[in-house]
Write an enzyme that holds these catalytic residues in place. Structure first.
Site, PDB file in Angstrom:
ATOM      1  N   CYS A 129      13.188 -16.632  14.388  1.00 18.41           N
ATOM      2  CA  CYS A 129      13.171 -15.163  14.469  1.00 18.41           C
ATOM      3  C   CYS A 129      13.679 -14.692  15.827  1.00 18.41           C
ATOM      4  O   CYS A 129      14.229 -13.591  15.945  1.00 18.41           O
ATOM      5  CB  CYS A 129      11.760 -14.640  14.206  1.00 18.41           C
ATOM      6  SG  CYS A 129      11.262 -14.785  12.479  1.00 18.41           S
ATOM      7  N   HIS A 177      11.007 -13.967   7.352  1.00 19.98           N
ATOM      8  CA  HIS A 177       9.792 -13.608   8.064  1.00 19.98           C
ATOM      9  C   HIS A 177       9.761 -12.095   8.313  1.00 19.98           C
ATOM     10  O   HIS A 177      10.741 -11.384   8.074  1.00 19.98           O
ATOM     11  CB  HIS A 177       9.714 -14.367   9.392  1.00 19.98           C
ATOM     12  CG  HIS A 177       9.489 -15.839   9.235  1.00 19.98           C
ATOM     13  ND1 HIS A 177       9.286 -16.671  10.304  1.00 19.98           N
ATOM     14  CD2 HIS A 177       9.435 -16.627   8.128  1.00 19.98           C
ATOM     15  CE1 HIS A 177       9.120 -17.912   9.881  1.00 19.98           C
ATOM     16  NE2 HIS A 177       9.212 -17.906   8.557  1.00 19.98           N
ATOM     17  N   THR A 195     -24.379 -15.266  -9.188  1.00 17.74           N
ATOM     18  CA  THR A 195     -23.858 -13.934  -8.851  1.00 17.74           C
ATOM     19  C   THR A 195     -22.933 -13.416  -9.937  1.00 17.74           C
ATOM     20  O   THR A 195     -22.944 -12.224 -10.278  1.00 17.74           O
ATOM     21  CB  THR A 195     -23.111 -13.983  -7.504  1.00 17.74           C
ATOM     22  OG1 THR A 195     -24.020 -14.391  -6.485  1.00 17.74           O
ATOM     23  CG2 THR A 195     -22.523 -12.636  -7.140  1.00 17.74           C
ATOM     24  N   GLU A 227       9.833 -10.249  11.003  1.00 17.95           N
ATOM     25  CA  GLU A 227      10.803  -9.701  11.947  1.00 17.95           C
ATOM     26  C   GLU A 227      12.156  -9.499  11.283  1.00 17.95           C
ATOM     27  O   GLU A 227      12.813  -8.453  11.468  1.00 17.95           O
ATOM     28  CB  GLU A 227      10.967 -10.647  13.150  1.00 17.95           C
ATOM     29  CG  GLU A 227       9.697 -10.844  13.959  1.00 17.95           C
ATOM     30  CD  GLU A 227       8.900 -12.062  13.516  1.00 17.95           C
ATOM     31  OE1 GLU A 227       8.337 -12.729  14.397  1.00 17.95           O
ATOM     32  OE2 GLU A 227       8.833 -12.340  12.299  1.00 17.95           O
ATOM     33  N   ASP A 254     -24.208  -9.923 -11.403  1.00 17.93           N
ATOM     34  CA  ASP A 254     -23.506  -8.744 -10.897  1.00 17.93           C
ATOM     35  C   ASP A 254     -22.341  -8.280 -11.770  1.00 17.93           C
ATOM     36  O   ASP A 254     -21.889  -7.140 -11.635  1.00 17.93           O
ATOM     37  CB  ASP A 254     -22.952  -9.020  -9.495  1.00 17.93           C
ATOM     38  CG  ASP A 254     -24.051  -9.148  -8.454  1.00 17.93           C
ATOM     39  OD1 ASP A 254     -25.217  -9.262  -8.843  1.00 17.93           O
ATOM     40  OD2 ASP A 254     -23.735  -9.142  -7.253  1.00 17.93           O
ATOM     41  N   LEU A 310     -14.465  -8.166  -8.013  1.00 18.43           N
ATOM     42  CA  LEU A 310     -13.984  -8.835  -6.791  1.00 18.43           C
ATOM     43  C   LEU A 310     -12.573  -8.408  -6.407  1.00 18.43           C
ATOM     44  O   LEU A 310     -11.770  -9.206  -5.937  1.00 18.43           O
ATOM     45  CB  LEU A 310     -14.065 -10.357  -6.946  1.00 18.43           C
ATOM     46  CG  LEU A 310     -15.465 -10.923  -7.226  1.00 18.43           C
ATOM     47  CD1 LEU A 310     -15.412 -12.427  -7.413  1.00 18.43           C
ATOM     48  CD2 LEU A 310     -16.436 -10.559  -6.109  1.00 18.43           C
ATOM     49  N   CYS A 340       8.679 -16.779  15.830  1.00 23.03           N
ATOM     50  CA  CYS A 340       8.988 -18.219  15.845  1.00 23.03           C
ATOM     51  C   CYS A 340      10.309 -18.452  16.583  1.00 23.03           C
ATOM     52  O   CYS A 340      11.182 -17.587  16.631  1.00 23.03           O
ATOM     53  CB  CYS A 340       9.039 -18.779  14.428  1.00 23.03           C
ATOM     54  SG  CYS A 340      10.437 -18.202  13.442  1.00 23.03           S
ATOM     55  N   ARG A 370     -10.526  -2.432  -4.226  1.00 23.07           N
ATOM     56  CA  ARG A 370     -10.296  -1.026  -4.589  1.00 23.07           C
ATOM     57  C   ARG A 370     -10.583  -0.045  -3.447  1.00 23.07           C
ATOM     58  O   ARG A 370     -10.109   1.082  -3.472  1.00 23.07           O
ATOM     59  CB  ARG A 370     -11.121  -0.653  -5.826  1.00 23.07           C
ATOM     60  CG  ARG A 370     -12.617  -0.826  -5.675  1.00 23.07           C
ATOM     61  CD  ARG A 370     -13.338  -0.717  -7.027  1.00 23.07           C
ATOM     62  NE  ARG A 370     -14.763  -0.966  -6.916  1.00 23.07           N
ATOM     63  CZ  ARG A 370     -15.309  -2.180  -6.921  1.00 23.07           C
ATOM     64  NH1 ARG A 370     -14.532  -3.242  -6.998  1.00 23.07           N
ATOM     65  NH2 ARG A 370     -16.608  -2.338  -6.818  1.00 23.07           N
TER      66      ARG A 370
END
Length: 408
Positions: free
Chosen positions: A81, A47, A241, A49, A245, A249, A72, A252
């Site tokens: 953790c 995790h 779309t 941490e 277009d 997706l 956790c 950037r």
């Protein structure tokens, strides 16, 4: 700046990696210097941490750790953790958001305090996490330098520590909104983003009847949109779309991982060249087979005859994959379907609607020029707000006004 904001920026790069676990970031600070950074890894791995403590090494002893989510305190795929924090000799723990998981919520603080560690949480932790520029070392470079609206915020952060801390607290709460919903409902959170002109146009109808995009929002709103993509597990568009277009997706204008791309194909059979603009191979949810996409997309055939049931089938599929947030960028057709379907309070089709409205007159002027020269027949109208939508937030970036709606 704020140490918990730096931890939030770490967490961006955990999205798509850690699921179904939450994307968490952490930093370890000693004597005003960042000595460790970490983000949650794949399930079964460390995790945030633990990663930050490993990065800090012996410098963690007597230091403070700043974590976006409550650590956790139970054994799962990995040890607690809280155990790692105690063993590392951490003196102070700051976490911004309480974990909705009943195995964790409220229990970690008690464990840490019984070990002699000072613990701060929520807004209090975020206010205390502020530091002056003079304290910051060269380990940090802003990950959103190109964006004026801040990390998932609506404007530049205040220089006043209390106001800045509250702003960071709100950003982190917003970040975990989908995770909270996922834990409590076992379902993916659906966030819709739409943009319309002052006269409620979201595109234009070409002379041949096809739909085409219309540049509506400015760079500030566009950055905000890319930040939303970066905090989403997946982004969905309709086939209309996709064809109008030719989108990529990607993210950037923000730093983070590109989301999984989903195409809602409906009854349209897609050709391979029609998905080539996308940043990665998509998942296609379709009412019909897609033989031309073999090996270039994952196709999931929808089993029902009506939109609402198929949409819920898709959400159940995404929930099983551990996806917390689905961002939807609909065209007029998909928006109409989403907003007109009946609202089941137990299984809503959407959870949040971010509607950008431009006040820039040049948008309408651009549409008028396209119509005058014969390239467009008319504007493509936004289908209108769903009847259940209740406005909860608003903000302005440049010429663009954002209103946030929730189903009521």
């Amino acid at each position: 700046m704020n140490y918990l904001q730096l931890a939030l920026e770490e967490s961006f790069f955990s999205i798509g990696i850690s699921r179904p676990n939450p994307a968490v970031g952490a930093v370890v600070v000693k004597d005003g210097i960042i000595v460790g950074r970490g983000r949650t890894q794949r399930p079964g791995s460390a995790h945030a941490e633990v990663m930050a403590l490993r990065d800090a090494g012996e410098l963690a002893r007597g230091a403070a750790i700043y974590v976006t989510l409550e650590p956790c305190c139970h054994y799962g795929r990995t040890p607690p953790c809280t155990k790692a924090i105690i063993e590392a000799g951490i003196a102070e723990v700051y976490f911004a958001h309480a974990d909705p998981n009943p195995l964790v919520r409220g229990k970690s603080r008690k464990i840490l305090e019984e070990a002699g560690i000072a613990v701060y949480e929520g807004e209090d932790a975020c206010v205390r996490a502020c530091f002056s520029d003079g304290q910051e070392n060269d380990l940090h470079a802003s990950s959103n330098a190109s964006c004026e609206c801040g990390v998932f915020g609506y404007g530049p952060a205040s220089e006043e520590p209390k106001a800045e801390g509250r702003s960071v607290y709100m950003q982190i709460s917003r970040f975990f909104e989908a995770y909270d919903y996922f834990v409590c409902n076992k379902r993916t959170f659906v966030e819709i983003k739409s943009a319309v002109s002052e006269d409620s146009f979201m595109g234009c109808v070409c002379a041949d009847g096809c739909h085409a995009p219309l540049k509506i929002t400015g760079q500030g709103a566009n950055c905000w949109n890319h930040e939303l993509r970066a905090m989403s597990d997946a982004v969905l568009i309709g086939a209309g779309t996709l064809l109008a277009d030719n989108p990529s997706l990607d993210v950037r204008y923000a730093q983070g991982n590109n989301p999984v791309i989903i195409v809602w194909a409906g009854h349209r059979e897609l050709a391979l060249n029609e998905i080539r603009s996308l940043a990665s191979s998509p998942i296609v949810f379709s009412c019909v087979a897609q033989p031309q996409l073999d090996g270039n997309a994952e196709v999931v055939v929808l089993p029902h005859t009506n939109f609402g049931d198929n949409w819920r089938f898709m959400l159940a599929n995404l929930s099983e994959r551990g996806m917390h947030r689905l961002m939807v960028e609909p065209g007029a057709g998909l928006a109409r379907e989403l907003f007109s379907a009946g609202l089941d309070p137990k299984m809503p089709l959407w959870n949040r609607l971010d509607l950008w409205r431009s006040t820039d007159p040049s948008v309408e002027e651009s549409l008028d020029r396209l119509i005058d020269c014969g390239k467009a027949k008319c504007g493509l109208e936004f289908p209108g707000l769903p009847s259940c939508a209740i406005a909860k937030e608003s903000a302005i970036i440049g010429n663009d006004v954002l209103t946030v709606y929730y189903p009521g």
